[in-house]
Design a protein around this motif. Structure first.
Motif, PDB file in Angstrom:
ATOM      1  N   LEU A  88       3.032  32.947 -96.459  1.00 42.05           N
ATOM      2  CA  LEU A  88       3.984  31.874 -96.158  1.00 42.05           C
ATOM      3  C   LEU A  88       5.425  32.356 -96.143  1.00 42.05           C
ATOM      4  CD1 LEU A  88       2.565  28.867 -98.229  1.00 42.05           C
ATOM      5  CD2 LEU A  88       2.213  29.389 -95.814  1.00 42.05           C
ATOM      6  N   GLY A  89       5.668  33.520 -96.743  1.00 43.01           N
ATOM      7  CA  GLY A  89       7.040  34.026 -96.805  1.00 43.01           C
ATOM      8  C   GLY A  89       7.892  33.265 -97.803  1.00 43.01           C
ATOM      9  N   LEU A  90       7.261  32.713 -98.845  1.00 40.10           N
ATOM     10  CA  LEU A  90       7.958  31.960 -99.889  1.00 40.10           C
ATOM     11  C   LEU A  90       7.665  32.570-101.251  1.00 40.10           C
ATOM     12  CD1 LEU A  90       7.327  28.226 -98.889  1.00 40.10           C
ATOM     13  CD2 LEU A  90       9.554  29.328 -99.033  1.00 40.10           C
ATOM     14  N   TYR A  91       8.706  32.694-102.069  1.00 41.82           N
ATOM     15  CA  TYR A  91       8.552  33.313-103.387  1.00 41.82           C
ATOM     16  C   TYR A  91       9.254  32.466-104.439  1.00 41.82           C
ATOM     17  CZ  TYR A  91       7.338  37.157-100.300  1.00 41.82           C
ATOM     18  OH  TYR A  91       6.759  37.917 -99.319  1.00 41.82           O
ATOM     19  N   VAL A  92       8.725  32.519-105.673  1.00 40.72           N
ATOM     20  CA  VAL A  92       9.272  31.717-106.765  1.00 40.72           C
ATOM     21  C   VAL A  92       9.524  32.600-107.975  1.00 40.72           C
ATOM     22  CG1 VAL A  92       8.934  29.698-108.240  1.00 40.72           C
ATOM     23  CG2 VAL A  92       7.914  29.747-105.960  1.00 40.72           C
ATOM     24  N   ALA A  93      10.675  32.406-108.614  1.00 40.47           N
ATOM     25  CA  ALA A  93      10.994  33.122-109.847  1.00 40.47           C
ATOM     26  C   ALA A  93      11.620  32.152-110.831  1.00 40.47           C
ATOM     27  CB  ALA A  93      11.954  34.284-109.564  1.00 40.47           C
ATOM     28  N   GLY A  94      11.499  32.471-112.120  1.00 40.81           N
ATOM     29  CA  GLY A  94      12.102  31.636-113.145  1.00 40.81           C
ATOM     30  C   GLY A  94      11.107  30.704-113.795  1.00 40.81           C
ATOM     31  N   GLY A  95      11.616  29.724-114.512  1.00 43.50           N
ATOM     32  CA  GLY A  95      10.771  28.776-115.213  1.00 43.50           C
ATOM     33  C   GLY A  95      11.508  28.175-116.389  1.00 43.50           C
ATOM     34  N   LYS A  96      10.769  27.900-117.444  1.00 38.51           N
ATOM     35  CA  LYS A  96      11.314  27.208-118.612  1.00 38.51           C
ATOM     36  C   LYS A  96      11.607  28.193-119.743  1.00 38.51           C
ATOM     37  CE  LYS A  96       9.958  23.591-121.927  1.00 38.51           C
ATOM     38  NZ  LYS A  96       8.856  22.666-122.313  1.00 38.51           N
ATOM     39  N   GLY A  97      12.705  27.966-120.459  1.00 39.72           N
ATOM     40  CA  GLY A  97      13.003  28.751-121.648  1.00 39.72           C
ATOM     41  C   GLY A  97      13.176  30.227-121.376  1.00 39.72           C
ATOM     42  N   LYS A  98      12.342  31.053-122.013  1.00 37.86           N
ATOM     43  CA  LYS A  98      12.440  32.504-121.869  1.00 37.86           C
ATOM     44  C   LYS A  98      12.184  32.952-120.434  1.00 37.86           C
ATOM     45  CE  LYS A  98      11.176  33.618-126.644  1.00 37.86           C
ATOM     46  NZ  LYS A  98      10.193  34.305-127.531  1.00 37.86           N
ATOM     47  N   SER A  99      11.329  32.219-119.723  1.00 37.94           N
ATOM     48  CA  SER A  99      11.053  32.566-118.315  1.00 37.94           C
ATOM     49  C   SER A  99      12.307  32.424-117.468  1.00 37.94           C
ATOM     50  CB  SER A  99       9.942  31.674-117.754  1.00 37.94           C
ATOM     51  OG  SER A  99       8.721  31.898-118.419  1.00 37.94           O
ATOM     52  N   ALA A 100      13.136  31.415-117.795  1.00 39.59           N
ATOM     53  CA  ALA A 100      14.386  31.222-117.061  1.00 39.59           C
ATOM     54  C   ALA A 100      15.327  32.405-117.286  1.00 39.59           C
ATOM     55  CB  ALA A 100      15.060  29.920-117.507  1.00 39.59           C
ATOM     56  N   LEU A 101      15.394  32.887-118.527  1.00 39.19           N
ATOM     57  CA  LEU A 101      16.276  34.001-118.860  1.00 39.19           C
ATOM     58  C   LEU A 101      15.839  35.301-118.186  1.00 39.19           C
ATOM     59  CD1 LEU A 101      16.772  33.316-122.677  1.00 39.19           C
ATOM     60  CD2 LEU A 101      18.351  32.775-120.826  1.00 39.19           C
ATOM     61  N   LYS A 102      14.554  35.384-117.857  1.00 41.05           N
ATOM     62  CA  LYS A 102      14.020  36.611-117.243  1.00 41.05           C
ATOM     63  C   LYS A 102      14.031  36.559-115.715  1.00 41.05           C
ATOM     64  CE  LYS A 102      11.005  37.646-121.176  1.00 41.05           C
ATOM     65  NZ  LYS A 102       9.594  37.776-121.631  1.00 41.05           N
ATOM     66  N   THR A 103      14.685  35.544-115.146  1.00 43.05           N
ATOM     67  CA  THR A 103      14.706  35.400-113.686  1.00 43.05           C
ATOM     68  C   THR A 103      15.224  36.647-112.961  1.00 43.05           C
ATOM     69  OG1 THR A 103      15.000  33.003-113.892  1.00 43.05           O
ATOM     70  CG2 THR A 103      15.510  33.979-111.761  1.00 43.05           C
TER      71      THR A 103
END
Length: 358
Positions: A88-103
């Motif tokens: 699809l040519g779509l990518y996602v990074a990040g998330g909640k808490g620690k995942s957000a900091l590791k973006t």
């Protein structure tokens, strides 16, 4: 751009595993159909619309006030694109808490895997988070940050903050397509519990333009700024000032200003990129710029007012597993046929949508 408010009280509970699994499957089919029919840009535009995002969450099994709609929908979206992202040519990074900091690290890994340069996206990710935590001081501390992007660098960001006093959340939407400024009226939408009469500081408002320009000029000539900081130590401010003397840590402000390299400051976005430019420092600089130039910042809240399968907590009715699975199966069949040129089911879904909206 449509603006609106959706109440987002922080309730307890989370999506059960059986529901989250279905959310992943259904979101995958919805994303595929949107990309097939309208393209990646349209999908990112829709994610950046707070009304569409809220409706998306409702379709996936969240009623309008369920806890965790933002984090769970973004999590389901991220999971659904695993293995499908290159197609699809779509990518996602990040998330909640620690995942957000590791973006930034996650963006780096995606870039290495796909073979694209993600340095600009890393800068954008940091910048939009800095804007909503530092320039827009509305009482909501960010705890969730997700960036969705294409190989060409088009992006959307969904992030959320929490107010621990009133136990409500506020969601911030961004869209990179056509964005003219990161620091002036940059949001594609903000979902909030209510419009506050006043907030601590809104440096993203058009009314704060003079203040932003004054701060930029001061940091380009920091000797003048340092002299003014010294004079503030004995200054008795009138009561009308919204940013007060006791809000300003002059020692920290002085240390931060001294570390700034004047040649690095060309525009206000560069001010945000400097180390130590947190909410208190920005408030202090806004005060100093008002004293020197008379450039007043805004304290206006930028937010505006505003069940397909049931809700995860049983309201307005429990999730019906058979109905949910049937929806997933129908969409999967439509996608499979669309990919080989048979558009009968896709056109049928479009006709149904038109009938429901007439």
């Amino acid at each position: 751009m449509r603006r609106g408010i959706a109440n987002l009280p922080l309730h307890y509970g989370k999506a059960p595993p059986w529901l989250f699994k279905r959310m992943v499957e259904l979101s995958k089919s919805i994303v595929e159909l949107i990309v097939i029919e309208h393209g990646r840009r349209t999908f990112l535009e829709r994610l950046s619309d707070p009304y569409w995002f809220q409706a998306f969450g409702c379709v996936l099994g969240f009623d309008w006030h369920s806890s965790g709609l933002t984090t769970t929908v973004c999590g389901a979206l991220k999971e659904s694109l695993k293995g499908l992202d290159r197609e699809l040519g779509l990518y996602v990074a990040g998330g909640k808490g620690k995942s957000a900091l590791k973006t930034p690290e996650e963006l780096e890994r995606i870039g290495e895997t796909v073979g694209i340069n993600t340095e600009t996206l890393k800068d954008i990710s940091r910048l939009v988070a800095k804007v909503d935590n530092t320039l827009l001081q509305d009482g909501y501390q960010l705890y969730h940050h997700t960036i969705i992007f294409t190989e060409e660098g088009l992006w959307a960001v969904v992030q959320q903050g929490m107010n621990t006093n009133n136990r409500y959340a506020r969601r911030y939407h961004w869209f990179g397509g056509g964005l003219k400024s990161f620091v002036e009226e940059p949001h594609s939408g903000i979902s909030a519990q209510k419009v506050h009469e006043r907030i601590t500081l809104n440096m993203t408002a058009k009314e704060s333009r003079d203040s932003r320009e004054s701060i930029t000029e001061l940091l380009k000539n920091k000797d003048i700024l340092l002299r003014e900081i010294e004079s503030i130590e004995t200054l008795n401010l009138p009561r009308r000032h919204d940013v007060r003397r006791e809000d300003v840590d002059l020692k920290k402000l002085r240390e931060t200003v001294k570390k700034v390299r004047e040649e690095d400051i060309k525009e206000f976005e560069d001010v945000l990129r400097q180390r130590g430019m947190g909410p208190k420092t920005i408030r202090a600089l806004a005060l100093v710029s008002e004293l020197i130039y008379g450039a007043k910042p805004s304290f206006k809240d930028p937010a505006r007012y505003s069940f397909a399968h049931g809700g995860k907590d049983g309201y307005p009715f429990p999730v019906q597993k058979e109905l949910y699975d049937g929806t997933i199966d129908t969409l999967k069949r439509a996608i499979a046929k669309a990919k080989v040129g048979d558009r009968e089911k896709v056109d049928a879904i479009k006709k149904l949508s038109k009938i429901l909206n007439d």
